[in-house]
Design an enzyme around this catalytic site. Structure first.
Site, PDB file in Angstrom:
ATOM      1  N   SER A 165      48.622  37.320  49.761  1.00 55.75           N
ATOM      2  CA  SER A 165      49.598  38.392  49.474  1.00 55.75           C
ATOM      3  C   SER A 165      50.784  39.950  50.149  1.00 55.75           C
ATOM      4  CB  SER A 165      49.271  38.951  47.729  1.00 55.75           C
ATOM      5  OG  SER A 165      50.014  39.317  46.989  1.00 55.75           O
ATOM      6  N   ARG A 221      47.958  46.186  34.441  1.00 53.83           N
ATOM      7  CA  ARG A 221      46.904  45.198  35.567  1.00 53.83           C
ATOM      8  C   ARG A 221      46.575  43.511  34.314  1.00 53.83           C
ATOM      9  NH1 ARG A 221      45.195  44.277  40.404  1.00 53.83           N
ATOM     10  NH2 ARG A 221      41.852  43.943  40.541  1.00 53.83           N
ATOM     11  N   ASP A 311      48.984  28.874  42.372  1.00 55.64           N
ATOM     12  CA  ASP A 311      49.633  30.058  42.828  1.00 55.64           C
ATOM     13  C   ASP A 311      50.841  30.255  41.478  1.00 55.64           C
ATOM     14  OD1 ASP A 311      50.592  32.286  43.141  1.00 55.64           O
ATOM     15  OD2 ASP A 311      50.170  31.861  45.011  1.00 55.64           O
ATOM     16  N   HIS A 344      46.281  32.362  42.157  1.00 56.19           N
ATOM     17  CA  HIS A 344      46.933  33.020  43.699  1.00 56.19           C
ATOM     18  C   HIS A 344      46.075  33.753  44.241  1.00 56.19           C
ATOM     19  CE1 HIS A 344      49.902  35.869  45.696  1.00 56.19           C
ATOM     20  NE2 HIS A 344      48.652  37.241  44.793  1.00 56.19           N
ATOM     21  N   ASP A 345      44.636  34.482  43.536  1.00 56.37           N
ATOM     22  CA  ASP A 345      43.451  34.759  44.159  1.00 56.37           C
ATOM     23  C   ASP A 345      42.781  33.887  44.663  1.00 56.37           C
ATOM     24  OD1 ASP A 345      43.748  37.207  43.161  1.00 56.37           O
ATOM     25  OD2 ASP A 345      42.156  37.128  41.911  1.00 56.37           O
TER      26      ASP A 345
HETATM   27  N1  COA Z   1      35.272  40.127  28.802  1.00 50.52           N
HETATM   28  C1  COA Z   1      34.961  41.072  29.505  1.00 50.52           C
HETATM   29  N2  COA Z   1      34.730  40.828  30.722  1.00 50.52           N
HETATM   30  C2  COA Z   1      34.465  40.522  31.905  1.00 50.52           C
HETATM   31  C3  COA Z   1      34.354  38.815  30.921  1.00 50.52           C
HETATM   32  C4  COA Z   1      34.864  38.709  29.210  1.00 50.52           C
HETATM   33  N3  COA Z   1      35.007  37.958  28.270  1.00 50.52           N
HETATM   34  N4  COA Z   1      34.171  37.234  31.443  1.00 50.52           N
HETATM   35  C5  COA Z   1      33.846  38.476  32.387  1.00 50.52           C
HETATM   36  N5  COA Z   1      34.587  39.485  32.513  1.00 50.52           N
HETATM   37  C6  COA Z   1      34.238  40.835  34.078  1.00 50.52           C
HETATM   38  C7  COA Z   1      32.592  40.382  34.381  1.00 50.52           C
HETATM   39  O1  COA Z   1      31.272  41.035  34.026  1.00 50.52           O
HETATM   40  C8  COA Z   1      33.040  41.295  35.812  1.00 50.52           C
HETATM   41  O2  COA Z   1      32.809  43.028  35.279  1.00 50.52           O
HETATM   42  P1  COA Z   1      32.925  43.633  36.908  1.00 50.52           P
HETATM   43  O3  COA Z   1      33.611  43.460  37.990  1.00 50.52           O
HETATM   44  O4  COA Z   1      32.748  45.018  36.594  1.00 50.52           O
HETATM   45  O5  COA Z   1      31.538  43.564  37.450  1.00 50.52           O
HETATM   46  C9  COA Z   1      34.314  40.551  35.994  1.00 50.52           C
HETATM   47  O6  COA Z   1      35.266  40.061  34.854  1.00 50.52           O
HETATM   48  C10 COA Z   1      34.555  39.651  36.903  1.00 50.52           C
HETATM   49  O7  COA Z   1      35.696  38.747  37.664  1.00 50.52           O
HETATM   50  P2  COA Z   1      36.209  37.959  37.747  1.00 50.52           P
HETATM   51  O8  COA Z   1      38.003  37.290  38.074  1.00 50.52           O
HETATM   52  O9  COA Z   1      35.526  37.346  37.116  1.00 50.52           O
HETATM   53  O10 COA Z   1      35.501  38.076  39.064  1.00 50.52           O
HETATM   54  P3  COA Z   1      35.916  36.522  40.528  1.00 50.52           P
HETATM   55  O11 COA Z   1      34.381  36.741  40.853  1.00 50.52           O
HETATM   56  O12 COA Z   1      36.157  35.361  39.906  1.00 50.52           O
HETATM   57  O13 COA Z   1      36.712  36.913  41.330  1.00 50.52           O
HETATM   58  C11 COA Z   1      38.167  39.332  42.472  1.00 50.52           C
HETATM   59  C12 COA Z   1      36.715  38.310  42.201  1.00 50.52           C
HETATM   60  C13 COA Z   1      37.660  40.017  43.873  1.00 50.52           C
HETATM   61  C14 COA Z   1      38.929  38.285  42.820  1.00 50.52           C
HETATM   62  C15 COA Z   1      38.694  39.408  40.755  1.00 50.52           C
HETATM   63  O14 COA Z   1      37.499  39.933  40.395  1.00 50.52           O
HETATM   64  C16 COA Z   1      39.520  40.605  41.246  1.00 50.52           C
HETATM   65  O15 COA Z   1      39.950  41.709  41.268  1.00 50.52           O
HETATM   66  N6  COA Z   1      41.069  39.964  40.915  1.00 50.52           N
HETATM   67  C17 COA Z   1      42.162  40.831  41.334  1.00 50.52           C
HETATM   68  C18 COA Z   1      42.764  40.631  43.323  1.00 50.52           C
HETATM   69  C19 COA Z   1      43.700  41.084  42.782  1.00 50.52           C
HETATM   70  O16 COA Z   1      44.614  42.019  43.216  1.00 50.52           O
HETATM   71  N7  COA Z   1      44.359  40.031  42.960  1.00 50.52           N
HETATM   72  C20 COA Z   1      46.092  40.177  43.399  1.00 50.52           C
HETATM   73  C21 COA Z   1      46.439  40.676  44.745  1.00 50.52           C
HETATM   74  S1  COA Z   1      48.278  40.662  44.929  1.00 50.52           S
END
Ligand code: COA
Length: 384
Positions: A165, A221, A311, A344-345
């Site tokens: 990204s 976000r 993506d 994308h992620d």
């Molecule tokens: N209600 C509330 N929270 C929930 C939920 C719901 N129904 N379902 C899941 N969650 C929470 C989980 O409890 C967890 O919380 P925590 O992170 O505080 O422990 C979180 O959502 C998990 O997020 P998730 O997207 O499922 O994680 P993942 O393992 O699939 O992905 C990452 C990991 C690092 C990719 C992701 O968390 C992330 O940060 N994505 C954005 C990254 C980014 O900026 N990308 C773009 C770059 S330009």
């Protein structure tokens, strides 16, 4: 924090716009395997204005410049801690970027939130945080700051420059800034120029922040998260499920992600980095994208563009266009994909595929460096 240094190692071709002054006398350390800080002196930005005194937070793992070096660039809200956090499964002994054999550098971007000079830093003029007055860097300024850091650390070349990204955009500018000092460029889910759909989504996010401050950041976000994932991912994980309080599960998830970012980030930093992304266009003032990439062809920089079907932000068509442009410019360029329901992620979660892609690009970068006569064979024994 690490000590910082005064001489400018490897600085026989300093980046334009970089002026290093008043640097402390000890070189910042390499191979510490933890986040440190390096004072880079003053840098001038493309936008003009006062030169900016810049510190970058960085992490370097593995051997120093006698071995091949890899640059990893983080995405929008990332940090220098690729090796300990967001790319941890890819960096370390026995991993794709094997730190018993190659050095790995990652820095928090200029304008970032994790230890580098940015909107939350204190302005020398006002004595208060810069906030919205922080000077806007471009993707090229980011690349120059990274090269200034490399100079400071005594790293003269990268066999591989990569990132996803925004990180993939800046990796391109890193290679274009000093093509003779990079062997393989591996942008993931990152086009050669940010397109109108991404700018549109970013525009709404910037408007939200402008209108609502912290709450705007949370909503930005939330909107961004819908572009980072896919319909298949949301269907699979949330469907039409509801939480105990009656909210749709997807709404609850987005609320959580918005709050979580607000806990670790701030609106001004987010806006600065979104604008870096908006301004990204390797063809600007270079006669277009193909003309820009001719510099990579001349320097024999290989390019692998990584696309992710599904993506919706920077999808496969945009990456194929980058690879076509690099090929048209005469570069050795290829297109590969990460297959994932994540959208994308995927570049942050699909570890097995990432391992294979990065290992291939690293091996190619090392072979190229050896072929160009810039990497001594003894330095790379077993590194690929
Ligand atoms: N209600 C509330 N929270 C929930 C939920 C719901 N129904 N379902 C899941 N969650 C929470 C989980 O409890 C967890 O919380 P925590 O992170 O505080 O422990 C979180 O959502 C998990 O997020 P998730 O997207 O499922 O994680 P993942 O393992 O699939 O992905 C990452 C990991 C690092 C990719 C992701 O968390 C992330 O940060 N994505 C954005 C990254 C980014 O900026 N990308 C773009 C770059 S330009």
């Amino acid at each position: 924090m690490a000590p910082t240094g005064s001489s400018v190692p490897g600085g026989d071709h300093p980046s334009p716009g970089t002026h290093r002054t008043h640097l402390p006398s000890v070189r910042p350390s390499l191979g510490a395997g933890q986040v440190e800080a390096a004072d880079l002196g003053e840098l001038s930005l493309e936008a003009g204005g006062r030169r900016l005194s810049v510190t970058l937070a960085y992490r370097h793992d593995g051997p120093g410049p006698d071995a091949p070096q890899v640059l990893v660039v983080h995405a929008l809200t990332g940090s220098a801690d690729a090796a300990g956090d967001w790319w941890e499964p890819l960096i370390g002994p026995g991993r794709a970027l094997d730190t018993t054999k190659v050095g790995v550098l990652c820095a928090n971007l200029l304008g970032g939130r994790y230890g580098s000079t940015g909107p939350t830093s204190i302005s020398p003029v006002t004595g208060r945080p810069f906030g919205v007055s922080f000077p806007q860097p471009s993707a090229r300024d980011e690349a120059r700051a990274l090269w200034a850091l490399a100079d400071r650390l005594g790293i003269e070349r990268f066999v591989l420059a990569t990132g996803g990204s925004l990180g993939g955009m800046i990796a391109q500018e890193v290679a274009l800034e000093r093509p003779a000092s990079v062997d393989h460029l591996l942008p993931m889910a990152a086009p050669a120029a940010t397109g109108p759909m991404a700018i549109a989504w970013n525009h709404i996010q910037l408007e939200l922040i402008d209108a609502l401050g912290d709450r705007g950041l949370e909503l930005a976000r939330q909107l961004a998260m819908t572009t980072y994932r896919s319909e298949a991912d949301f269907d699979e994980r949330f469907a039409r499920g509801r939480e105990a309080d009656g909210r749709f599960s997807i709404a609850s998830y987005l609320d959580h992600q918005g709050r979580k970012l607000l806990d670790r980030f701030d609106p001004d930093t987010y806006a600065v980095l979104v604008r870096v992304m908006d301004g990204h266009d390797v063809g600007r003032d270079r006669g277009g994208v193909i003309e820009a990439f001719r510099a990579l062809a001349r320097a024999r920089v290989a390019v692998t563009g990584i696309g992710i079907p599904g993506d919706i932000l920077y999808g496969p068509d945009q990456i194929r266009a980058l690879v076509r442009a690099a090929t048209a410019a005469g570069a050795d360029a290829r297109y590969r994909e990460i297959h994932s329901t994540k959208g994308h992620d995927a570049f942050l979660v699909e570890w097995d595929q990432l391992t294979s892609i990065i290992a291939d690009a690293l091996a190619d970068g090392i072979a190229l460096g050896v072929g160009k006569g810039v990497l001594p064979l003894e330095a790379v024994a077993g590194a690929a």
